[in-house]
Design an enzyme around this catalytic site. Sequence first.
Site, PDB file in Angstrom:
ATOM      1  N   ARG A 167       8.933  -2.023  -3.445  1.00 20.60           N
ATOM      2  CA  ARG A 167       8.022  -0.880  -3.411  1.00 20.60           C
ATOM      3  C   ARG A 167       8.502   0.183  -4.387  1.00 20.60           C
ATOM      4  O   ARG A 167       9.513   0.841  -4.167  1.00 20.60           O
ATOM      5  CB  ARG A 167       7.930  -0.284  -2.001  1.00 20.60           C
ATOM      6  CG  ARG A 167       7.005   0.938  -1.965  1.00 20.60           C
ATOM      7  CD  ARG A 167       6.560   1.318  -0.567  1.00 20.60           C
ATOM      8  NE  ARG A 167       7.608   1.887   0.249  1.00 20.60           N
ATOM      9  CZ  ARG A 167       7.403   2.460   1.443  1.00 20.60           C
ATOM     10  NH1 ARG A 167       6.171   2.507   1.946  1.00 20.60           N
ATOM     11  NH2 ARG A 167       8.405   2.947   2.139  1.00 20.60           N
ATOM     12  N   ASP A 447      12.095   8.418   7.911  1.00 23.32           N
ATOM     13  CA  ASP A 447      12.049   8.461   6.453  1.00 23.32           C
ATOM     14  C   ASP A 447      11.134   9.600   6.041  1.00 23.32           C
ATOM     15  O   ASP A 447      10.755  10.436   6.871  1.00 23.32           O
ATOM     16  CB  ASP A 447      11.630   7.108   5.864  1.00 23.32           C
ATOM     17  CG  ASP A 447      10.176   6.742   6.167  1.00 23.32           C
ATOM     18  OD1 ASP A 447       9.443   7.561   6.783  1.00 23.32           O
ATOM     19  OD2 ASP A 447       9.759   5.634   5.776  1.00 23.32           O
TER      20      ASP A 447
END
Length: 542
Positions: A167, A447
């Site tokens: 990603r 996150d």
Amino acid sequence: MAVPRERLDPGTLEIHADPSGYASILTPDALDFLAQLHRRFESTRQRLLQARRVRQAGYDAGALPDFRADTVAIRESDWRVAPIPAALQDRRVEITGPVERKMIINALNSGAKVFMADFEDSSAPTFTNQLDGQLNLRDAVNGTIELTTAEGKHYRVNANPAVLVVRPRGWHLHDKHFSVDGEAMAGALVDFGLFVFHNARALQARDRGPYFYLPKLEAMEEAALWDEAMAMAEAELNLPTGCMKATVLIETLPAAFQMHEILHALRGRIVGLNCGRWDYIFSYLKTLRGHRDRLLPERGQVLMTVPFLKAYSELLIQTCHRRGAFAMGGMAAQIPIKGDDTANEAALAKVRSDKLREVQAGHDGTWVAHPALVPVAQQIFDQYMPTPNQLDVLRTDVQVSREQLLATPNGTISRIGFDNNVEVCLRYTAAWLGGLGCVPIHHLMEDAATAEIARAQLWQWLHHAGIPAGGAPTGGALEFPDHAPIDFALFDHALAAHAHRLRDSDVPGADRVDAAAALLSALTHADQLGDFLTLPAYDQLG
């Protein structure tokens, strides 16, 4: 034959950091390749980011997202995406994590079908983090990645590792360490460009990619830009057309109204869509930041079973399976609770319930954040999905309207919930400024996405639901069970108290607490909710 081109003039690509130790990654040819990507796509990227700003201005003025009138033919016509590679036919459990060396080895060995190596929300994009990540992934692709810790513990990749999917950063993020012709490069193209330049041929030769997860898209045109970037890379690197495959995270509210269109824009290389639940909740808050009647309750109450999230996930399943693409479920952020068997079992029960909901709804796989959760999720999917995927589950029963995708759930806001948002956002921001993008807080792996929810909710509550004790909320069907006064005095007190407690603690980023508190205070007091926490924070990151 690669497309012929001239060598760059000296100095057209500049590195604004110490490149020592990265000569094998930052080769002249690799930098030349990055510059070509920038020159080809930067003007389009900027145009698309401006289109985002224009759309958001409309939402701020009272408009609401909707299905596009100009793409009805795409939604209503019959077409399917290209065949899915054998390596990605079974994705029942995927593990995600930053591109840190130990994490990569443990994730590849975790028993998950796929490991998503993350340059984005679980990584703080320091120059060393991003370049070490490139070194680590190159070694992983080459089969040479190993690690021996100071304590003498040795890590290496076992046989039959998880399939690697990478990603890169989203289109909205620049990389201040790389500039071409005086312009900062897109972080997305730095991550993508360096990875494919050094690894694409090896992966393609083994029928293992290169494969990508694409984050933060808001429109089909942004997906088309990725398609063009991959096509150019395939041509430049002498690779078969279409060998680069992508899965798109549907993690923005505008993208939920363009799922058919995003699949269509990438139809020659897309494998599926993923319910990026945490960023999606944040995007709901951010997109509707000007709407006082669309407040969300505490984030612990905004579960995938609430109507607007249930509608989004079921529409994603129906859309993907109609087009022959996979519908991936969302993240289980829980981590093992050591020393408390009762609490640990309660956490695992939440994971099982969530994964059971996903597999019974028709998802083809799911995400976990910790290796210990791989067997938990796999047991559920093995039991209820004995086949590699569920593409045959078409969910023709699903009928989702604009109103369902925008429906605001009922819920509560308490002082405890308010205080938790302050703590989580402060601790995460401090850790991020210290170079960590993935932080365990209260037995959850936080996150950037979950920190963004906390930040956005604080802003929303303070600017739209500020009430005196015993008062009534100004919008939404919310309740205040302890009659908590939601005002800036409460916020300022909570922020100062947590900063004082954390300043001398051993939590990650303790030495950056004051900077994090100042940033969080400025963002929360601002008249408008900022687009991303990581944009102003990036100016303070090494």
